[in-house]
Enzyme design. Structure first.
Site, PDB file in Angstrom:
ATOM      1  N   GLU A  30     -75.487  61.619 -38.993  1.00  0.00           N
ATOM      2  CA  GLU A  30     -74.124  61.438 -39.538  1.00  0.00           C
ATOM      3  C   GLU A  30     -73.065  61.902 -38.550  1.00  0.00           C
ATOM      4  O   GLU A  30     -71.876  61.824 -38.838  1.00  0.00           O
ATOM      5  CB  GLU A  30     -73.969  62.197 -40.864  1.00  0.00           C
ATOM      6  CG  GLU A  30     -75.033  61.875 -41.904  1.00  0.00           C
ATOM      7  CD  GLU A  30     -75.313  60.385 -42.047  1.00  0.00           C
ATOM      8  OE1 GLU A  30     -74.344  59.633 -42.246  1.00  0.00           O
ATOM      9  OE2 GLU A  30     -76.495  59.999 -41.937  1.00  0.00           O
ATOM     10  N   ARG A  75     -67.119  49.978 -12.903  1.00  0.00           N
ATOM     11  CA  ARG A  75     -66.758  48.736 -12.221  1.00  0.00           C
ATOM     12  C   ARG A  75     -65.324  48.748 -11.713  1.00  0.00           C
ATOM     13  O   ARG A  75     -64.936  47.894 -10.929  1.00  0.00           O
ATOM     14  CB  ARG A  75     -67.032  47.519 -13.113  1.00  0.00           C
ATOM     15  CG  ARG A  75     -66.334  47.554 -14.445  1.00  0.00           C
ATOM     16  CD  ARG A  75     -66.711  46.375 -15.320  1.00  0.00           C
ATOM     17  NE  ARG A  75     -66.081  45.147 -14.887  1.00  0.00           N
ATOM     18  CZ  ARG A  75     -66.701  44.144 -14.255  1.00  0.00           C
ATOM     19  NH1 ARG A  75     -67.953  44.195 -14.002  1.00  0.00           N
ATOM     20  NH2 ARG A  75     -66.045  43.076 -13.894  1.00  0.00           N
TER      21      ARG A  75
END
Ligand code: 4F9
Length: 224
Positions: free
Chosen positions: A115, A153
């Site tokens: 949770e 990237r």
């Protein structure tokens, strides 16, 4: 850029470490990815890191101490690392946030399971709480990999050319359409302008197409 990842499933990260652009960035030492098995920071002999929620209810909650001890260990070497917790309750990831995070030298990713984590971690130990979208996945690992990929990237020399600097979203527009050979297939023709050799005309066409596509598919981006 150094990524430290706190997780119960370090093997999952081979998905980005072993292949593709991230693997190349690792090889070139532009980035570093270290995984930390949270169970190693458990104080009990069964290596538990979770317990039942106070107040009852289903599911389990990740305890404060193993997480806090792991972060403490990471900070021994990276005192100025920023700690990111991946959760559906977080700030929504977008390219602007990616650029902001790419400026840091060191990021620590906390991947939740069950949770989620004890709220005291979020209050005291976290710099960013980040969501990759309004849905629930089985844990923070896939979300952490999305963040690591999007940041990596953007770093210099990770992509072979200047492509990263003109990606979709860097200027709040969708990318223009791409075509490659053959120029005709089953009656479908590549737009003539792309075969014209007139670069100024091609550039203008691409901007026009970007605007058109954004208007059609993501008008909310133009409203910004
Ligand atoms: C994390 C969902 C980030 C979306 C973590 C379950 C999550 C997530 N963005 N869902 N654990």
């Amino acid at each position: 850029m150094k990524f430290d990842v706190i997780t119960l499933f370090p093997e999952m990260f081979s998905a980005i470490k072993d292949e593709g652009i991230i693997a190349r960035a690792l090889k070139k030492s532009i980035i570093e990815i270290n995984t930390w098995q949270l169970r190693d920071f458990s104080a009990n002999k069964y290596k538990n890191v979770d317990d039942k929620p106070y107040g009852g209810g289903s599911g389990m909650v990740m305890q404060v101490e193993p997480i806090r001890n792991c972060i403490k260990e990471i900070k021994k070497k990276n005192s100025d690392t920023k700690v990111i917790y991946l959760s559906p309750q977080g700030q929504k990831l977008d390219q602007k946030l990616v650029e902001e995070l790419a400026n840091f030298e060191s990021l620590t990713m906390l991947c939740g399971r069950y949770e989620g984590v004890d709220e005291r971690i979020i209050e005291n130990d976290i710099d960013y709480e980040i969501s990759i979208g309004d849905y629930v996945i089985s844990g923070g690992e896939l979300a952490a990999m999305v963040v690591i990929d999007a940041i990596s990237r953007r770093l210099p020399n990770v992509l072979g050319n200047a492509a990263s600097l003109k990606d979709s979203f860097t200027d709040d527009l969708l990318d223009y359409p791409y075509y490659t050979r053959p120029d005709e297939l089953d009656g479908q023709q590549v737009p003539e302008v792309l075969l014209s050799g007139n670069q100024a005309k091609i550039d203008a066409w691409r901007i026009e197409q970007s605007l058109k596509k954004t208007r059609q598919k993501r008008p909310d981006l133009l409203a910004k």
